[in-house]
Design a protein around this motif. Structure first.
Motif, PDB file in Angstrom:
ATOM      1  N   SER A 140      32.352  86.469 -42.444  1.00 16.03           N
ATOM      2  CA  SER A 140      33.369  87.226 -42.154  1.00 16.03           C
ATOM      3  C   SER A 140      34.522  87.150 -43.251  1.00 16.03           C
ATOM      4  O   SER A 140      34.990  85.900 -43.216  1.00 16.03           O
ATOM      5  CB  SER A 140      33.906  86.996 -40.790  1.00 16.03           C
ATOM      6  N   SER A 141      34.975  88.217 -43.878  1.00 16.10           N
ATOM      7  CA  SER A 141      35.988  88.114 -44.698  1.00 16.10           C
ATOM      8  C   SER A 141      37.165  88.236 -43.889  1.00 16.10           C
ATOM      9  O   SER A 141      38.373  87.684 -44.120  1.00 16.10           O
ATOM     10  CB  SER A 141      35.892  89.134 -45.904  1.00 16.10           C
ATOM     11  N   ARG A 142      37.380  88.950 -42.920  1.00 19.20           N
ATOM     12  CA  ARG A 142      38.773  89.135 -41.903  1.00 19.20           C
ATOM     13  C   ARG A 142      39.040  88.060 -41.319  1.00 19.20           C
ATOM     14  O   ARG A 142      40.165  87.691 -40.835  1.00 19.20           O
ATOM     15  CB  ARG A 142      38.155  90.336 -41.078  1.00 19.20           C
ATOM     16  N   LEU A 143      37.827  87.062 -40.816  1.00 21.66           N
ATOM     17  CA  LEU A 143      38.234  85.813 -39.970  1.00 21.66           C
ATOM     18  C   LEU A 143      38.666  84.774 -40.796  1.00 21.66           C
ATOM     19  O   LEU A 143      38.776  83.576 -40.219  1.00 21.66           O
ATOM     20  CB  LEU A 143      37.090  85.651 -38.904  1.00 21.66           C
ATOM     21  N   ALA A 144      38.657  84.773 -42.121  1.00 20.12           N
ATOM     22  CA  ALA A 144      38.980  83.531 -42.869  1.00 20.12           C
ATOM     23  C   ALA A 144      38.319  82.111 -42.290  1.00 20.12           C
ATOM     24  O   ALA A 144      38.916  81.232 -42.070  1.00 20.12           O
ATOM     25  CB  ALA A 144      40.174  83.319 -42.829  1.00 20.12           C
ATOM     26  N   PRO A 145      36.749  82.280 -42.212  1.00 22.20           N
ATOM     27  CA  PRO A 145      36.108  80.802 -41.466  1.00 22.20           C
ATOM     28  C   PRO A 145      36.515  79.879 -42.395  1.00 22.20           C
ATOM     29  O   PRO A 145      36.510  78.667 -41.933  1.00 22.20           O
ATOM     30  CB  PRO A 145      34.781  81.574 -41.295  1.00 22.20           C
ATOM     31  N   ILE A 146      36.050  79.726 -43.700  1.00 27.65           N
ATOM     32  CA  ILE A 146      36.149  78.369 -44.572  1.00 27.65           C
ATOM     33  C   ILE A 146      37.733  77.881 -44.558  1.00 27.65           C
ATOM     34  O   ILE A 146      37.816  76.747 -44.238  1.00 27.65           O
ATOM     35  CB  ILE A 146      35.885  78.861 -46.162  1.00 27.65           C
ATOM     36  N   GLU A 147      38.559  78.960 -44.391  1.00 26.35           N
ATOM     37  CA  GLU A 147      40.148  78.446 -44.457  1.00 26.35           C
ATOM     38  C   GLU A 147      40.450  77.789 -43.045  1.00 26.35           C
ATOM     39  O   GLU A 147      40.777  76.728 -42.754  1.00 26.35           O
ATOM     40  CB  GLU A 147      40.966  79.449 -44.855  1.00 26.35           C
ATOM     41  N   THR A 148      39.711  78.343 -41.976  1.00 31.94           N
ATOM     42  CA  THR A 148      39.907  78.151 -40.544  1.00 31.94           C
ATOM     43  C   THR A 148      39.338  76.699 -40.281  1.00 31.94           C
ATOM     44  O   THR A 148      39.835  75.759 -39.686  1.00 31.94           O
ATOM     45  CB  THR A 148      39.621  78.964 -39.569  1.00 31.94           C
ATOM     46  N   ILE A 149      38.224  76.391 -40.720  1.00 34.38           N
ATOM     47  CA  ILE A 149      37.345  75.088 -40.565  1.00 34.38           C
ATOM     48  C   ILE A 149      38.122  74.173 -41.487  1.00 34.38           C
ATOM     49  O   ILE A 149      38.254  72.962 -40.897  1.00 34.38           O
ATOM     50  CB  ILE A 149      35.797  75.400 -41.181  1.00 34.38           C
ATOM     51  N   ARG A 150      38.622  74.384 -42.505  1.00 30.33           N
ATOM     52  CA  ARG A 150      39.455  73.428 -43.351  1.00 30.33           C
ATOM     53  C   ARG A 150      40.626  73.008 -42.294  1.00 30.33           C
ATOM     54  O   ARG A 150      40.885  71.642 -42.468  1.00 30.33           O
ATOM     55  CB  ARG A 150      39.881  73.968 -44.731  1.00 30.33           C
ATOM     56  N   ALA A 151      41.249  74.100 -41.830  1.00 32.57           N
ATOM     57  CA  ALA A 151      42.533  73.812 -41.026  1.00 32.57           C
ATOM     58  C   ALA A 151      42.288  72.899 -39.806  1.00 32.57           C
ATOM     59  O   ALA A 151      42.686  71.864 -39.325  1.00 32.57           O
ATOM     60  CB  ALA A 151      43.437  74.838 -40.799  1.00 32.57           C
ATOM     61  N   LEU A 152      40.946  73.408 -39.308  1.00 35.56           N
ATOM     62  CA  LEU A 152      40.668  72.424 -37.852  1.00 35.56           C
ATOM     63  C   LEU A 152      40.321  71.255 -38.190  1.00 35.56           C
ATOM     64  O   LEU A 152      40.692  70.226 -37.325  1.00 35.56           O
ATOM     65  CB  LEU A 152      39.344  73.241 -37.490  1.00 35.56           C
ATOM     66  N   LYS A 153      39.367  70.886 -39.350  1.00 31.25           N
ATOM     67  CA  LYS A 153      39.049  69.776 -39.577  1.00 31.25           C
ATOM     68  C   LYS A 153      40.137  68.828 -40.074  1.00 31.25           C
ATOM     69  O   LYS A 153      40.079  67.639 -40.249  1.00 31.25           O
ATOM     70  CB  LYS A 153      37.943  69.738 -40.623  1.00 31.25           C
ATOM     71  N   SER A 154      41.224  69.361 -40.684  1.00 33.66           N
ATOM     72  CA  SER A 154      42.319  68.530 -41.153  1.00 33.66           C
ATOM     73  C   SER A 154      43.325  68.075 -40.196  1.00 33.66           C
ATOM     74  O   SER A 154      44.389  67.395 -40.560  1.00 33.66           O
ATOM     75  CB  SER A 154      43.106  69.133 -42.531  1.00 33.66           C
ATOM     76  N   ASP A 155      43.423  68.630 -38.811  1.00 37.80           N
ATOM     77  CA  ASP A 155      44.278  68.386 -37.866  1.00 37.80           C
ATOM     78  C   ASP A 155      43.529  67.106 -37.041  1.00 37.80           C
ATOM     79  O   ASP A 155      42.680  67.361 -36.787  1.00 37.80           O
ATOM     80  CB  ASP A 155      44.320  69.757 -37.063  1.00 37.80           C
ATOM     81  N   PRO A 156      44.603  66.093 -37.064  1.00 35.75           N
ATOM     82  CA  PRO A 156      44.222  65.175 -36.627  1.00 35.75           C
ATOM     83  C   PRO A 156      43.611  65.043 -35.051  1.00 35.75           C
ATOM     84  O   PRO A 156      42.800  64.579 -34.552  1.00 35.75           O
ATOM     85  CB  PRO A 156      45.327  64.022 -36.700  1.00 35.75           C
ATOM     86  N   GLU A 157      44.183  66.134 -34.473  1.00 36.68           N
ATOM     87  CA  GLU A 157      43.909  66.250 -32.946  1.00 36.68           C
ATOM     88  C   GLU A 157      42.638  66.957 -32.632  1.00 36.68           C
ATOM     89  O   GLU A 157      41.928  66.853 -31.591  1.00 36.68           O
ATOM     90  CB  GLU A 157      45.330  67.204 -32.288  1.00 36.68           C
ATOM     91  N   LEU A 158      42.342  67.893 -33.633  1.00 37.03           N
ATOM     92  CA  LEU A 158      41.195  68.754 -33.549  1.00 37.03           C
ATOM     93  C   LEU A 158      40.037  68.280 -34.616  1.00 37.03           C
ATOM     94  O   LEU A 158      39.068  68.847 -34.421  1.00 37.03           O
ATOM     95  CB  LEU A 158      41.498  70.199 -33.912  1.00 37.03           C
TER      96      LEU A 158
END
Length: 117
Positions: A53-71
């Motif tokens: 999915s180009s619209r949902l930015a999955p790679i960027e979202t995964i990176r942000a999720l995994k870099s958040d200490p809480e998540l």
């Protein structure tokens, strides 16, 4: 609950149907900016990403999720066309816990949904 970051109608229907068949609770998020807050609020046992999915930015979202200490402990699974080695590598580098070919994801969907508590 399993959160699906999927905007492909065919796969949304496939996931919904499989979830009903195995009585697994699923929800869909189609706004990329809302994924992290949704994960923070609902604490899904698994987040499924359509890596194509180009619209949902999955790679960027995964990176942000995994870099958040809480998540960062949130379990993630992505599916992608098996010929897209660059997307597979990018998803793994971003921290995606499991990357499957679309065909394997489709084949194992029921088991995936059952295994996610």
């Amino acid at each position: 609950m399993i959160l699906c970051v999927v905007d492909d109608l065919m796969f949304s229907v496939k996931i919904s149907s499989a979830a009903r068949a195995v009585n697994a609770p699923v929800a869909f998020e189609r706004v990329p900016q809302a994924v992290l807050s949704r994960v923070r609020e609902e604490r899904p046992s698994l987040v499924i990403f359509d890596l194509n999915s180009s619209r949902l930015a999955p790679i960027e979202t995964i990176r942000a999720l995994k870099s958040d200490p809480e998540l960062r402990g949130t379990r993630t699974l992505g599916y992608v066309s098996h010929v897209q080695a660059d997307v597979i590598a990018a998803a793994r580098a971003a921290g995606c816990d499991e990357v499957l070919a679309r065909s394997v994801f489709s084949e194992k969907l029921g088991a995936i949904l059952i295994q996610a508590p």
